[in-house]
Design a protein around this motif. Structure first.
Motif, PDB file in Angstrom:
ATOM      1  N   GLN A   1     -27.410 -22.914  88.108  1.00 53.32           N
ATOM      2  CA  GLN A   1     -27.293 -23.964  86.884  1.00 53.32           C
ATOM      3  C   GLN A   1     -26.535 -25.156  87.562  1.00 53.32           C
TER       4      GLN A   1
ATOM      5  N   THR B   1     -35.792 -30.668  91.172  1.00 54.93           N
ATOM      6  CA  THR B   1     -34.990 -29.552  90.894  1.00 54.93           C
ATOM      7  C   THR B   1     -35.978 -28.250  91.236  1.00 54.93           C
TER       8      THR B   1
ATOM      9  N   ARG C   1     -33.854 -24.373  83.381  1.00 52.02           N
ATOM     10  CA  ARG C   1     -32.469 -24.743  82.741  1.00 52.02           C
ATOM     11  C   ARG C   1     -32.509 -23.965  81.585  1.00 52.02           C
TER      12      ARG C   1
ATOM     13  N   ILE D   1     -26.837 -16.847  80.914  1.00 52.94           N
ATOM     14  CA  ILE D   1     -25.386 -16.749  80.806  1.00 52.94           C
ATOM     15  C   ILE D   1     -24.944 -16.475  79.492  1.00 52.94           C
TER      16      ILE D   1
ATOM     17  N   ASN E   1     -31.541 -20.407  82.606  1.00 49.32           N
ATOM     18  CA  ASN E   1     -30.253 -19.908  83.067  1.00 49.32           C
ATOM     19  C   ASN E   1     -29.181 -20.003  81.609  1.00 49.32           C
ATOM     20  N   GLU E   2     -29.543 -20.882  80.612  1.00 53.00           N
ATOM     21  CA  GLU E   2     -28.533 -20.982  79.716  1.00 53.00           C
ATOM     22  C   GLU E   2     -28.636 -19.502  78.977  1.00 53.00           C
TER      23      GLU E   2
ATOM     24  N   ILE F   1     -25.651 -16.871  88.199  1.00 56.05           N
ATOM     25  CA  ILE F   1     -26.311 -17.911  87.390  1.00 56.05           C
ATOM     26  C   ILE F   1     -25.852 -19.044  87.413  1.00 56.05           C
ATOM     27  N   LEU F   2     -24.459 -19.428  87.379  1.00 54.52           N
ATOM     28  CA  LEU F   2     -23.659 -20.506  87.461  1.00 54.52           C
ATOM     29  C   LEU F   2     -24.191 -21.269  88.400  1.00 54.52           C
TER      30      LEU F   2
ATOM     31  N   THR G   1     -29.344 -27.047  89.278  1.00 52.66           N
ATOM     32  CA  THR G   1     -30.337 -28.135  88.329  1.00 52.66           C
ATOM     33  C   THR G   1     -29.534 -29.236  87.969  1.00 52.66           C
ATOM     34  N   ARG G   2     -28.409 -29.280  88.316  1.00 57.70           N
ATOM     35  CA  ARG G   2     -27.649 -30.618  87.807  1.00 57.70           C
ATOM     36  C   ARG G   2     -28.019 -31.994  88.910  1.00 57.70           C
TER      37      ARG G   2
END
Lengths: 325, 325
Positions: free
Chosen positions: B116, B127, A132, A139, A135-136, B112-113, B119-120
């Motif tokens: 992301q 995960t 996490r 971005i 990835n943040e 990347i999104l 991971t939700r």
């Protein structure tokens, strides 16, 4: 205490043991090429030093160090395509050497490989949190690159947005390198916050210094003629701060000089420097650099570990800030 | 039982609720553009249907469905740049509309999104495993694209490597879509294996059918003149199988026809078709397609759940295989 040298050596060994020997070679050979171009391996050193604040061994953080170094090189590869840059570290850029499709695809696989190395960090229960943060950051780096390209088209470029851009483009990865290293060692949330903030502020200070040196640097010490950013009409802290402080006449003159390519470069640099001098931009920039640098150090100070353990990070941040590498 | 329609509707709602409205707009607007071009949303439906084998609700798998659809579109964006394709689904490709830098950078942020969104998925303890499967698939897709480009340069193109290429380029994502959906529902390792294998074999069968239809398809039914692959000297199952079966004279003729651009396209297509007919390539291809399709169905059969629950996946695989969408 872990020294910068220890970190660089440990990382060099890890890198050498993890060369990309897979098939297809046309995909992975360019990856080795860019990773072998070298560089100072600052970001992996930050991962290992941050890990070392809370742990006496480096090994567990090596996959995270690899992840940030691969990510950094991925961003160089794709940025070089977008910027049409032919040379990096004195060698042809990846797309220049292997072509545009290789530049895109080998870059893509590096972005994925970076994420893959990160998932090798033990314990596996940390993986989700590491991914996490990674990835943040990734971005943010893309957003920073987009803002940078927008500014070249002169879109909405204000000083606050410029500071946001350099925080995203440079600060985010430095901050995440520190945070990831500390996370692998199981650091507390408050320490993660302070390390991330230390890195982000340090990144901003570093970029401001970059702007400063391009115009006010000692040409003998930095090996290039000052004023390159002015010649190329680059939006920097100097120009944007000058635009904030300028009176109407100065603003008009600044916009004119910085809005066109001028045949006489020395005349242009001298004219813009005159405006900078009138507005005390050298001192303004130095003050901003110092402020971000001090804020950064304040965050490092707040991290809950011994001063002795912080020496490596302190030294690396001074090296960065003094371009002493 | 979950129907394909249910899945498509649930995904359409999720997509509509997760538009990319962030700044900078020049980064995210192209993402919306490509995601809005539509397509059949086959991969998200596979995620949801595989999840539905082991769960009565779809919601937990929606972020994984989003991840694979964003990833699929990322790969289209970057492939279109590498292939210099101007049009996709009747509209300008992303780089054609927004330029090369946007094509690269918006593609990067999509990759990347995608990670992301993955991971939700709840529970967070899954995960790490989800990310590992996703990254492995993503690397395979890059490797497949590289092999595809290598083959265009005529490097090492043999039938086994061609089958490997289509497994990586098409099968890996279909297999991972099914595997990820089932993982979110907490499926057993053996079921994950069979679903992944079902998807990979199905992807190969689908690609072989693509090759088949380009040469042997009914022009009225598929709306294009047969032989496009022959005209463009494309290495397909047909040509590579023919090369395996050909005698010396046939091999020489095949190499000559398929090694150059010929001014008379109809003459070239007819000559190559004659070789295909002599070697019974139509039947050879049909046999291979059927074999992969049956292997795929064997894996679906081995998944430990009721036949009733498998109906949606069976239907989707038939739709795929019969181009009935």
């Amino acid at each position: 205490m872990l020294t910068i040298k220890d970190c660089q050596m440990a990382f060099a060994d890890y890198l050498a043991a993890h060369r990309f020997t897979q098939e297809p070679r046309n995909l992975y050979e360019p990856v080795n090429y860019i990773m072998d171009l070298g560089g100072k391996r600052i970001r992996p050193a930050l991962v290992l030093l941050a890990h070392g604040l809370f742990s006496d061994v480096s090994e567990p953080a090596l996959p995270a160090a690899m992840a940030v170094e691969i990510f950094h090189n991925f961003s160089l590869v794709h940025d070089d395509i977008m910027d049409e840059a032919p040379v990096r570290r004195g060698k042809p850029t990846l797309h220049e050497k292997y072509g545009l499709p290789a530049g895109i695809l080998s870059g893509d696989v590096m972005l994925i490989l970076a994420g893959q190395f990160l998932t090798r960090c033990e314990p596996a229960s940390h993986t989700g949190a590491l991914v996490r943060v990674f990835n943040e950051m990734a971005i943010e780096v893309c957003e920073g690159q987009q803002l940078d390209m927008d500014f070249e088209q002169d879109l909405n470029c204000t000083l606050p947005l410029y500071l946001k851009m350099i925080e995203l483009k440079t600060g985010a990865l430095i901050g995440a390198s520190l945070e990831l290293g500390a996370m692998v060692a199981g650091a507390e949330a408050s320490d993660l916050f302070h390390l991330r903030s230390f890195g982000r502020k340090l990144g901003i200070a570093f970029q401001l210094q970059d702007d400063y040196l391009d115009t006010f640097g000692d040409p003998e010490k930095f090996g290039k003629k000052p004023g390159g950013d002015i010649v190329r009409n680059k939006k920097t802290f100097l120009v944007l701060r000058a635009a904030e402080l300028a009176n109407a006449a100065q603003k008009t003159a600044l916009d004119q000089w910085m809005g066109s390519i001028h045949p006489n470069e020395s005349e242009k640099v001298a004219a813009v420097m005159d405006i900078f001098t009138a507005l005390d931009i050298q001192e303004e920039t130095r003050r901003a650099m110092t402020q971000y640098h001090e804020e950064a150090l304040g965050h490092l100070k707040a991290v809950q570990t011994t001063d002795h353990k912080k020496e490596g990070l302190l030294e690396l941040s001074e090296m960065l800030f003094n371009r002493d590498f």
